[in-house]
Each structure stands twice: as C-alpha cells, then as structure tokens.
Enzyme design. Structure first.
Site, mmCIF file in Angstrom:
data_model
loop_
_atom_site.group_PDB
_atom_site.id
_atom_site.type_symbol
_atom_site.label_atom_id
_atom_site.label_comp_id
_atom_site.label_asym_id
_atom_site.label_seq_id
_atom_site.Cartn_x
_atom_site.Cartn_y
_atom_site.Cartn_z
ATOM 1 N N GLU A 176 53.022 31.577 -66.632
ATOM 2 C CA GLU A 176 51.909 30.946 -66.531
ATOM 3 C C GLU A 176 52.357 29.272 -66.354
ATOM 4 O O GLU A 176 51.785 28.678 -65.328
ATOM 5 C CB GLU A 176 50.721 30.836 -67.568
ATOM 6 C CG GLU A 176 49.699 30.037 -67.307
ATOM 7 C CD GLU A 176 48.731 30.674 -66.264
ATOM 8 O OE1 GLU A 176 48.193 31.609 -66.410
ATOM 9 O OE2 GLU A 176 48.881 29.783 -65.170
ATOM 10 N N GLY A 228 54.482 17.589 -67.222
ATOM 11 C CA GLY A 228 54.705 16.934 -68.380
ATOM 12 C C GLY A 228 54.973 18.233 -69.794
ATOM 13 O O GLY A 228 54.589 19.337 -69.624
ATOM 14 N N ARG A 251 72.145 22.665 -74.815
ATOM 15 C CA ARG A 251 73.634 22.346 -74.048
ATOM 16 C C ARG A 251 74.079 21.187 -74.821
ATOM 17 O O ARG A 251 75.472 21.070 -75.063
ATOM 18 C CB ARG A 251 73.376 21.892 -72.816
ATOM 19 C CG ARG A 251 73.349 22.935 -71.865
ATOM 20 C CD ARG A 251 73.439 22.034 -70.448
ATOM 21 N NE ARG A 251 72.302 21.306 -70.193
ATOM 22 C CZ ARG A 251 71.959 20.740 -69.053
ATOM 23 N NH1 ARG A 251 72.844 20.733 -68.296
ATOM 24 N NH2 ARG A 251 70.691 19.951 -68.908
ATOM 25 N N ARG A 252 73.241 20.444 -75.645
ATOM 26 C CA ARG A 252 73.972 19.208 -76.288
ATOM 27 C C ARG A 252 73.445 19.494 -77.669
ATOM 28 O O ARG A 252 72.189 19.007 -78.409
ATOM 29 C CB ARG A 252 73.237 17.889 -75.684
ATOM 30 C CG ARG A 252 74.011 17.780 -74.590
ATOM 31 C CD ARG A 252 73.498 16.313 -74.009
ATOM 32 N NE ARG A 252 72.316 16.414 -73.592
ATOM 33 C CZ ARG A 252 71.324 15.359 -73.407
ATOM 34 N NH1 ARG A 252 71.577 14.086 -73.788
ATOM 35 N NH2 ARG A 252 69.897 15.718 -73.171
ATOM 36 N N VAL A 301 53.673 27.492 -62.333
ATOM 37 C CA VAL A 301 52.935 27.124 -61.357
ATOM 38 C C VAL A 301 51.683 26.091 -62.018
ATOM 39 O O VAL A 301 50.944 26.554 -62.596
ATOM 40 C CB VAL A 301 52.336 28.049 -60.372
ATOM 41 C CG1 VAL A 301 51.653 27.311 -59.404
ATOM 42 C CG2 VAL A 301 53.231 29.025 -59.971
ATOM 43 N N ILE A 351 47.409 24.268 -66.038
ATOM 44 C CA ILE A 351 46.152 24.977 -65.398
ATOM 45 C C ILE A 351 46.326 26.512 -65.419
ATOM 46 O O ILE A 351 47.424 27.080 -64.963
ATOM 47 C CB ILE A 351 46.205 24.389 -63.628
ATOM 48 C CG1 ILE A 351 46.157 22.885 -63.746
ATOM 49 C CG2 ILE A 351 44.832 25.054 -63.270
ATOM 50 C CD1 ILE A 351 46.164 22.548 -62.344
ATOM 51 N N LYS A 357 56.361 27.279 -55.824
ATOM 52 C CA LYS A 357 55.069 27.509 -56.214
ATOM 53 C C LYS A 357 54.232 28.443 -55.412
ATOM 54 O O LYS A 357 53.423 29.547 -55.856
ATOM 55 C CB LYS A 357 54.390 26.289 -56.663
ATOM 56 C CG LYS A 357 55.174 25.830 -57.738
ATOM 57 C CD LYS A 357 54.687 24.149 -58.226
ATOM 58 C CE LYS A 357 55.197 23.550 -59.398
ATOM 59 N NZ LYS A 357 55.006 22.398 -59.422
ATOM 60 N N GLY A 378 57.726 6.976 -64.376
ATOM 61 C CA GLY A 378 58.509 8.144 -64.403
ATOM 62 C C GLY A 378 57.802 9.616 -64.125
ATOM 63 O O GLY A 378 58.184 10.571 -64.340
ATOM 64 N N GLY A 423 51.539 23.555 -64.139
ATOM 65 C CA GLY A 423 51.360 23.234 -65.492
ATOM 66 C C GLY A 423 50.648 23.875 -66.397
ATOM 67 O O GLY A 423 50.481 25.107 -66.396
HETATM 68 N N1 HSE Z 1 57.965 18.018 -60.352
HETATM 69 C C1 HSE Z 1 56.920 18.733 -60.481
HETATM 70 C C2 HSE Z 1 55.508 17.822 -60.224
HETATM 71 C C3 HSE Z 1 56.292 19.293 -61.881
HETATM 72 O O1 HSE Z 1 55.710 16.646 -59.792
HETATM 73 O O2 HSE Z 1 54.506 18.358 -60.109
HETATM 74 C C4 HSE Z 1 57.238 20.465 -62.213
HETATM 75 O O3 HSE Z 1 56.829 21.422 -61.178
#
Ligand code: HSE
Length: 432
Positions: free
Chosen positions: A130, A305, A47-48, A133, A137, A206, A188, A135
């Site tokens: 994958e 992450g 976008r940027r 759901v 895993i 999920k 964060g 991350g």
């Molecule tokens: N915001 C989600 C979490 C990560 O805190 O697990 C992305 O699905």
C-alpha cells in the site's frame, strides 16, 4: 488472544522505517488487539549500525539483512530500503523461507512485480505494498479489493508531491520552475538530486502499479510513457489561466474506447479549475478513479513523509499478520485480462499549442491547413499581435481530441513552415 508473538524483521530504518518501529512500539497493545496476537519487532537491518536510533534496542540492529530474513523465526518482513537490489533478493529470500512481505518499494514493483507475485504465490506468502503509491492514501487496497467487482476505466492522479508543490508554487506566485524548485529544496520537499521526481520517473513507477491493478493486466515501468515537468514555464501557467485551467503533473491510466487495450502515461497537462484534481495543493497527492458502476471516486491525502507512509505500512502489517494467524493469504496478482499496453501515439487527447508566427495575410490559413492535413480538428484559436510590432504574433491553438501521433505529427509539420517562427509550448489538455 494468542500469546506467542508474530515476529517482524524491518529492513531499512530511515525516515519511514524509524516511524514504523516507533508506531509498532507505542501502539503495541492496540496492534495486538486488532491482529489477535502480539506483534514483535524482532530485528532491524540497517546500513549504518552506529547511528543512534531512539526507541530501538541496540541488540535488534544488524547489518546482515539476509541472515535476519533467513533466521527461521521471522513471520513478516517489512522492506523499506527502496531501490531494486538488494531489496528484490531479500524479498524473494523471505518468500522462500515462508515469510510474508510488506514493501513500500514502487521501483521494484513497477519493474519486477510479476516475478515477486509469482514467488509469493509459489511459497504461499503475502505481498502487500500500500505504501508504494501515494503514501498514506488508501489506494492499492480499494483498487485490489473494494473495487474488485467493478470495471475501472480510468485512473488519473497526482502521485508525486514534490512536483505538485513546485507546480502549485509556480501557479500561485508566478515563479519560474527554477525558483519554485529552489523553494521546494529549501523546505525539504525536493531531494538534492530531484531527477526522479521532476523527470516523472517516480510517478511513472506508480502509474505502472496502478494500471496493472486497475485493469488486471501486466504493466511494467517501460510501458509507461513519461515526460517530466522541467520545461513548464510561467507563460504556460498564464496560458492555462486564460483557459480556466491549471497545470499538474498527471499519471493517467486508461482503458481504450474499444476496451481492447490500455495506456499508461505521465506528463504535465492543463486541467480545468473545476476538476477535483485542480484543487490539490502543495505536496498533497490525489487519485481520481472512474469505474463503471461506482462512478467517479477521489482519493486524497499526504503522498509522502515518514509517518504517513508508515501508516500505510502498518495497515498492511496488520492485514498480513491477520492472514498469518488464519493460515491464509490475501489477493495475489490479477493479470488475467492480458490487455496489451498501447504506445503513446494511440492515446486520444487534446493539445494546447502556442506558436510564434509571422503576422501577415494567409498565415492562419496555412496553419489551419496543417492541422486539417493531419486529421486534427481545431477547437479554438486566439491570435495576439505583439505590442512591439516586429511583424510577429502569438497564435494559441487548442485542438479537439485526436490521437497523440496525429497531434505530434501536426507540431512537427508546423515547425517546418517558414511563417512559424517557433513553437513556444505544447501542453496536453486533460480532465474535460
Ligand atoms: N518523492 C515522492 C514525492 C515521494 O515527492 O511524492 C515518494 O514516492
């Protein structure tokens, strides 16, 4: 090895996309060896365009994602934009142009997965997700492929790291919800607007995806019962501790006892400290799967992450590229059971209910009668008089398993009793 590279269009270059690009570049030789052909980053839609993107040649950057997808030389699109549109249109455009897709887009898959699968199938392309759901895993592929010969009865997991971090903080430090949320934001883990996480929308998307795959049926986001965790209090944790439990925000997908329907839900619940999910700390995710032949399996790891999510994306990219070379496709939608999704009222569960009651003769009998009238059997009752007197006491009732409709009917009737001054908390108890 084939020398002509497979060309990849990356849609989105944020936290996840930039990691995907970095790994594709730094691990290019290994990826080529594993795939059997070089894999080339052929374009990056953003976008940027003015933002500095280290390691990505400026000539690859474009703001025209549609033109990139339609370019004619792209083999695979990696979609890490998120949200429903324009991701949906871009993905279906990719399929129409003979391009396979790797996506991390849980919201889109939970809302419109069936149409995406149909489009992929119609055009002979792959749809892998994958990263959508939990991350890093490995979960979608184990459910779709490794357990394809088994019968899954239950999937119960912590699939949102932000809320797990907040609940873990509340548990370990005695903090209230707001204080723990502030800490999650400062570190964060929580976004400036944490609604999607704390109200359970992220986990519900999920859950829809997991339930559909696990039970070979269609489950949409709207089919998932959802309660957030903003009402969980320090007092709830104290009650949980007294029961040898902790509190987690759980996504639970179950096949009914008669096997004729399924349910999917997200809500906070007490689980015993002895349950493997109780030991999932901080922002980690874990999913507990119960299958007929395999027994109980637990999948654990970082659920969010940039780098962890990119790992899942790259795994899919390798699989899709291998399929492209073999002129094959991986598994598509499997929804042949067509099991209906039952409403929350039919879920069978247990309640932990804290009541503030008048401390006088007959009150316990009155309360017990309400439970009996709704067909709910009481497991334990604990009454504690208040040190400050005042003629009130705290009554904690834990029920045996009963349909959720009967349990909520009980609570509604209890609220109407003059002797019940207030319902301090209601929490489902799971994992026993
Ligand atoms: N915001 C989600 C979490 C990560 O805190 O697990 C992305 O699905």
């Amino acid at each position: 090895m084939r020398t002509r590279p497979l060309k990849v269009a990356l849609l989105g270059c944020g936290v996840v996309g930039s990691e995907v690009a970095r790994i594709m570049t730094t691990h290019a030789d290994d990826l080529a060896a594993r795939i059997g052909a070089p894999v080339e980053l052929a374009g990056v839609a953003v976008r940027r365009p003015d933002k500095v993107r280290e390691g990505i040649p400026a000539e690859l950057i474009t703001t025209d994602a549609t033109a990139l997808v339609k370019r004619g030389d792209i083999d695979v699109v990696v979609e890490v934009i998120g949200g429903v549109e324009p991701a949906r249109t871009l993905i279906t455009t990719a399929f129409e142009h003979g391009v396979s897709v790797v996506s991390a887009n849980k919201a889109l898959l939970a809302q419109d997965g069936a149409n995406l699968y149909a489009s992929a199938d119609q055009h002979g392309q792959d749809l892998y997700y994958e990263a959508a759901v939990a991350g890093a895993i490995p979960l979608i592929r184990p459910l779709r492929e490794s357990l394809a010969g088994d019968k899954i009865n239950r999937v119960m997991g912590i699939v949102n790291g932000t809320t797990n971090f907040i609940l873990d903080k509340m548990d370990t430090s005695g903090a209230g919800y707001s204080e723990a949320l502030d800490e999650a934001t400062a570190l964060g883990y929580a976004e400036a607007d944490p609604t999607a996480d704390v109200e359970g929308f992220d986990a519900a998307a999920k859950a829809a995806i997991l339930a559909g795959i696990a039970f070979h049926t269609r489950v949409r986001l709207d089919d998932v019962y959802r309660e957030g965790m903003t009402e969980v209090t320090a007092a709830d944790f104290a009650s949980a501790k007294r029961m040898g439990c902790t509190i987690k925000l759980l996504a639970i997908c179950e096949r009914s006892a008669d096997g004729e329907s399924v349910t999917a839900r997200v809500h906070p619940a007490m689980i015993p400290l002895s349950h493997p999910l109780a030991s999932v700390r901080e922002a980690y995710n874990a999913v507990f799967v119960e299958a007929e032949a395999a027994g109980r399996l637990m999948f654990y790891g970082p659920g969010a992450g940039g780098a962890p999510t990119a790992s899942a994306v790259l795994g899919d990219l390798v699989a899709v590229c291998r399929n492209k070379l073999n002129e094959a496709t991986g598994p598509g939608e499997s929804a042949y059971t067509q099991l209906p999704v039952s409403p929350m009222g039919e879920v069978v569960t247990r309640y932990h209910i804290s009541l503030d009651v008048a401390d006088k003769p007959g009150v316990l009998a009155q309360v017990a009668t309400v439970f009996a009238e709704h067909g709910v059997s009481i497991d334990t009752v604990r009454q504690q008089g208040r040190p400050d007197g005042g003629g009130e006491a705290s009554l904690v009732v834990v029920t045996h398993r009963a349909p959720d409709a009967a349990l909520s009917g009980t609570v509604e009737a209890l609220r109407k009793l003059d002797t019940v001054r207030g319902v301090a908390s209601i929490m489902r108890v799971e994992g026993e």
